[in-house]
Design an enzyme around this catalytic site. Sequence first.
Site, PDB file in Angstrom:
ATOM      1  N   GLU A   1       0.850  -1.189   0.000  1.00  0.00           N
ATOM      2  CA  GLU A   1       0.000   0.000   0.000  1.00  0.00           C
ATOM      3  C   GLU A   1       0.884   1.236   0.000  1.00  0.00           C
ATOM      4  O   GLU A   1       1.826   1.332   0.798  1.00  0.00           O
ATOM      5  CB  GLU A   1      -0.911   0.016   1.228  1.00  0.00           C
ATOM      6  CG  GLU A   1      -1.778   1.264   1.342  1.00  0.00           C
ATOM      7  CD  GLU A   1      -2.724   1.230   2.543  1.00  0.00           C
ATOM      8  OE1 GLU A   1      -3.137   0.115   2.938  1.00  0.00           O
ATOM      9  OE2 GLU A   1      -3.034   2.300   3.091  1.00  0.00           O
TER      10      GLU A   1
ATOM     11  N   GLU B   1      -2.822  11.378   2.895  1.00  0.00           N
ATOM     12  CA  GLU B   1      -3.904  11.174   3.847  1.00  0.00           C
ATOM     13  C   GLU B   1      -3.966  12.381   4.767  1.00  0.00           C
ATOM     14  O   GLU B   1      -2.946  13.002   5.072  1.00  0.00           O
ATOM     15  CB  GLU B   1      -3.679   9.914   4.685  1.00  0.00           C
ATOM     16  CG  GLU B   1      -3.871   8.618   3.931  1.00  0.00           C
ATOM     17  CD  GLU B   1      -3.742   7.428   4.861  1.00  0.00           C
ATOM     18  OE1 GLU B   1      -4.774   6.837   5.212  1.00  0.00           O
ATOM     19  OE2 GLU B   1      -2.601   7.101   5.232  1.00  0.00           O
TER      20      GLU B   1
END
Length: 257
Positions: free
Chosen positions: A138, A143
């Site tokens: 990932e 974010e």
Amino acid sequence: MGCSTSTPSASVPAEPTPTASPWTLVWSDEFDGETLNTRNWLFDKGAGGWGNNEWQYYTDRPENVRIENGVLIIEARNEEYLAWKYTSARIKTHYLQSWTYGRIEARIKLPVGGKGIWPAFWMLGENIATARWPTCGEIDIMENIGNPTTVYGTVHGPGYAGSNAISKAFVSPVDLSADFHIYAVEWEADEIRWYVDDQRYHTVRRDQVPGEWVFDHPFFIILNLAVGGNWPGYPDETTIFPQQLQVDYIRVYQAGS
């Protein structure tokens, strides 16, 4: 003895040669249609926490995901929907578009934030169905967990996932929800680098991860706006709704010849 009254002509400096870009554009979505391009995107739909105890139900409704004036809008809403109190959207290029290495960037305007608001621009290994997470790998390009001056760049893999992921924060001098900014990674065989508006703030190299390097196969892109979860916490009476994640474009470049 005579003297000259002429003056030497000044030399004109040569035009500088532009520096060749190492990147060639191979794919983009400029969100210039009336609806989301289904050749590029699939919807993740439903609830159940999404592995993080999130509170939203993801839909494909225009209330939650739409294009307006060339901008993709993902909107989180506080509303009753199929026994859930919040709705939002999550889209992905899985099975449609994937890449190994390159510069992956998006021009994004963050939500205004608040407790429990969690927008993300990220990637998962195309082999997730067989390898499972985190062995698939990932790459979190951007974010944000409620504070619109701080974003995070992260990798997850076997031995360094979840709370043990390799992550770094970028603290901005300006509110990132006030305007669009460019969030990018440059991903190569042995190194991944993170940027905000071309300012590099994080690097992870193959020899630094405390486990297998799982970033040498195709990855797909995900965009979502979660509500609540183990990491950001949960909305309270101070959290404003609706919230919008706005995306002007996403572009993928690979090394040119």
